[in-house]
Scaffold this motif. Structure first.
Motif, PDB file in Angstrom:
ATOM      1  N   UNK A  83      48.847  40.397  47.809  1.00 57.39           N
ATOM      2  CA  UNK A  83      49.278  41.384  48.803  1.00 57.39           C
ATOM      3  C   UNK A  83      49.064  42.814  48.326  1.00 57.39           C
ATOM      4  N   UNK A  84      48.720  42.982  47.040  1.00 55.32           N
ATOM      5  CA  UNK A  84      48.472  44.317  46.501  1.00 55.32           C
ATOM      6  C   UNK A  84      47.044  44.394  45.989  1.00 55.32           C
ATOM      7  N   UNK A  85      46.552  45.628  45.860  1.00 60.05           N
ATOM      8  CA  UNK A  85      45.192  45.799  45.351  1.00 60.05           C
ATOM      9  C   UNK A  85      45.080  45.288  43.925  1.00 60.05           C
ATOM     10  N   UNK A  86      46.098  45.486  43.113  1.00 52.43           N
ATOM     11  CA  UNK A  86      46.075  45.024  41.722  1.00 52.43           C
ATOM     12  C   UNK A  86      45.964  43.499  41.661  1.00 52.43           C
ATOM     13  N   UNK A  87      46.716  42.819  42.520  1.00 50.23           N
ATOM     14  CA  UNK A  87      46.675  41.346  42.527  1.00 50.23           C
ATOM     15  C   UNK A  87      45.309  40.847  42.986  1.00 50.23           C
ATOM     16  N   UNK A 139      27.437  42.316  40.747  1.00 49.44           N
ATOM     17  CA  UNK A 139      27.262  43.728  41.111  1.00 49.44           C
ATOM     18  C   UNK A 139      28.642  44.346  41.334  1.00 49.44           C
ATOM     19  N   UNK A 140      29.289  44.724  40.224  1.00 50.14           N
ATOM     20  CA  UNK A 140      30.610  45.317  40.314  1.00 50.14           C
ATOM     21  C   UNK A 140      30.572  46.658  41.045  1.00 50.14           C
ATOM     22  N   UNK A 141      31.589  46.906  41.904  1.00 49.57           N
ATOM     23  CA  UNK A 141      31.651  48.149  42.663  1.00 49.57           C
ATOM     24  C   UNK A 141      33.110  48.424  43.013  1.00 49.57           C
ATOM     25  N   UNK A 142      33.336  49.423  43.859  1.00 49.11           N
ATOM     26  CA  UNK A 142      34.695  49.705  44.295  1.00 49.11           C
ATOM     27  C   UNK A 142      35.292  48.543  45.072  1.00 49.11           C
ATOM     28  N   UNK A 144      35.163  45.510  44.182  1.00 50.76           N
ATOM     29  CA  UNK A 144      35.757  44.569  43.242  1.00 50.76           C
ATOM     30  C   UNK A 144      37.273  44.773  43.155  1.00 50.76           C
ATOM     31  N   UNK A 145      37.720  45.994  43.184  1.00 50.95           N
ATOM     32  CA  UNK A 145      39.156  46.277  43.130  1.00 50.95           C
ATOM     33  C   UNK A 145      39.874  45.812  44.396  1.00 50.95           C
ATOM     34  N   UNK A 146      39.119  45.588  45.452  1.00 49.98           N
ATOM     35  CA  UNK A 146      39.706  45.076  46.691  1.00 49.98           C
ATOM     36  C   UNK A 146      39.611  43.552  46.785  1.00 49.98           C
ATOM     37  N   UNK A 147      38.949  42.922  45.782  1.00 49.64           N
ATOM     38  CA  UNK A 147      38.889  41.463  45.742  1.00 49.64           C
ATOM     39  C   UNK A 147      37.572  40.853  46.164  1.00 49.64           C
ATOM     40  N   UNK A 148      36.480  41.649  46.140  1.00 51.82           N
ATOM     41  CA  UNK A 148      35.183  41.107  46.570  1.00 51.82           C
ATOM     42  C   UNK A 148      34.073  41.646  45.678  1.00 51.82           C
ATOM     43  N   UNK A 149      33.203  40.721  45.185  1.00 48.16           N
ATOM     44  CA  UNK A 149      32.070  41.115  44.346  1.00 48.16           C
ATOM     45  C   UNK A 149      30.862  40.257  44.681  1.00 48.16           C
ATOM     46  N   UNK A 150      29.706  40.885  44.988  1.00 48.29           N
ATOM     47  CA  UNK A 150      28.482  40.093  45.174  1.00 48.29           C
ATOM     48  C   UNK A 150      27.889  39.668  43.827  1.00 48.29           C
ATOM     49  N   UNK A 151      27.295  38.462  43.822  1.00 50.54           N
ATOM     50  CA  UNK A 151      26.719  37.879  42.603  1.00 50.54           C
ATOM     51  C   UNK A 151      25.362  37.280  42.948  1.00 50.54           C
ATOM     52  N   UNK A 152      24.388  37.421  42.043  1.00 49.66           N
ATOM     53  CA  UNK A 152      23.105  36.744  42.140  1.00 49.66           C
ATOM     54  C   UNK A 152      23.028  35.737  40.983  1.00 49.66           C
ATOM     55  N   UNK A 153      22.730  34.480  41.305  1.00 46.70           N
ATOM     56  CA  UNK A 153      22.641  33.430  40.287  1.00 46.70           C
ATOM     57  C   UNK A 153      21.368  32.629  40.501  1.00 46.70           C
TER      58      UNK A 153
END
Length: 327
Positions: A83-87, A139-142, A144-153
């Protein structure tokens, strides 16, 4: 448990202190979903073309196919994990760490020839690739702090083939131990055939449609579109076993297998071993037998046979997976 439609799973076993991997991804349910369709590409083939001396054009040689590479563009999503950005940030980092650890595959990298299994269900078909995970980039970005990060594998397959996720196994008894059919004596004449007493000829039967309606030992079907690699395990007691794929190849082993022992012929190129327990017995293959890379099962009907000198309870198991050019 079978994978849901559109899901992928990376699996390999443990080794020493290094844990194995069992990581599922590809759909929203897994929290690591595809944001672009997967891409299966074939590497550059090794062609055997040669220039014609003092002439125009080429002479084609023997070409060798490269292996598939599978690329995923994924979104690692843990927006709903707090429920929080930190979590949400902490949950996203944990999910990324789990994904990166699975793709690191240290238990594989330390061993020669070992492969991971990448399984998927697409269009209701369960398929698998053998190979190793390769590139992994987040691809870490702003976001990521909101809970979403794109990844290429990327996943590097060992060959250009997709295999059925379900393994087929056929038990083949020793040839002479199979109970014979036919006519049992004593036979008392006259013999009648279609109302004609003792005909001077026996008319040839018409063709039987389809594969044998009653299953016969050793009669198997590769329902794929490509030849596949059998794994053959011979169980004793038997001496000088002979394994035959009718009309294709025959391999003979100059050894004795005692009761309770077994010899495994693994023709898969990324393994390619002949073992008795933990010892290699590849040197005991009789001269004139085919190489392991020539012992493939063609698509369609195949007949396996086991011969040799042994006890009636000697047999072999033939295991294979149907092979496909694409999913």
């Amino acid at each position: 448990m079978p994978l849901a439609e559109g899901e992928w799973n990376l699996w390999h076993g443990s080794y020493g202190m290094f844990a194995g991997t069992d990581f599922t991804f590809g759909t929203v349910r897994t929290g690591c979903y595809l944001i672009e369709p997967y891409e299966i590409t074939l590497g550059d083939s090794d062609v055997g073309d040669m220039a014609l001396p003092r002439n125009d054009g080429l002479r084609f040689g023997r070409d060798r196919r490269a292996a598939n590479k599978i690329t995923f563009e994924l979104g690692v999503d843990s927006v709903g994990s707090g429920s929080t950005r930190l979590a949400r940030h902490a949950a996203n980092l944990s999910k990324l760490s789990q994904f990166a650890q699975a793709w690191d595959a240290e238990a594989l990298r330390l061993r020669y020839g070992h492969s991971a299994v990448l399984s998927t269900t697409q269009g209701g078909r369960s398929r698998r690739f053998y190979g190793r995970p390769r590139r992994w980039a987040a691809a870490g970005s702003r976001l990521t702090r909101q809970g979403y990060t794109p990844v290429v594998a990327e996943f590097q397959a060992v060959d250009d083939t997709a295999y059925d996720d379900v393994e087929q196994v056929e038990r083949v008894p020793l040839r002479w131990a199979v109970k014979p059919g036919g006519i049992r004596g004593p036979v008392i004449g006259p013999i009648w055939n279609g109302g004609i007493r003792n005909p001077g000829y026996w008319p040839s039967p018409g063709p039987t449609p389809g594969w044998p309606p009653v299953h016969l030992p050793g009669h198997v079907v590769n329902r794929g579109t490509k030849p596949t690699w059998p794994v053959i395990t011979i169980y004793g007691q038997i001496t000088n076993p002979v394994v035959k794929l009718s009309g294709r190849w025959t391999v003979t082993l100059d050894l004795a297998i005692k009761a309770g022992e077994a010899v495994t012929i693994d023709t898969r190129p990324w393994i390619a071993t002949v073992t008795k327990g933990s010892a290699s017995v590849a040197g005991l293959i009789r001269r004139g037998s085919p190489r392991l890379d020539q012992m493939r099962m063609p698509p369609g009907n195949c007949v396996f046979d086991l011969d040799g000198v042994g006890a009636p309870n000697a047999y072999m198991n033939v295991a294979w997976r149907d092979a496909y050019s694409y999913l």
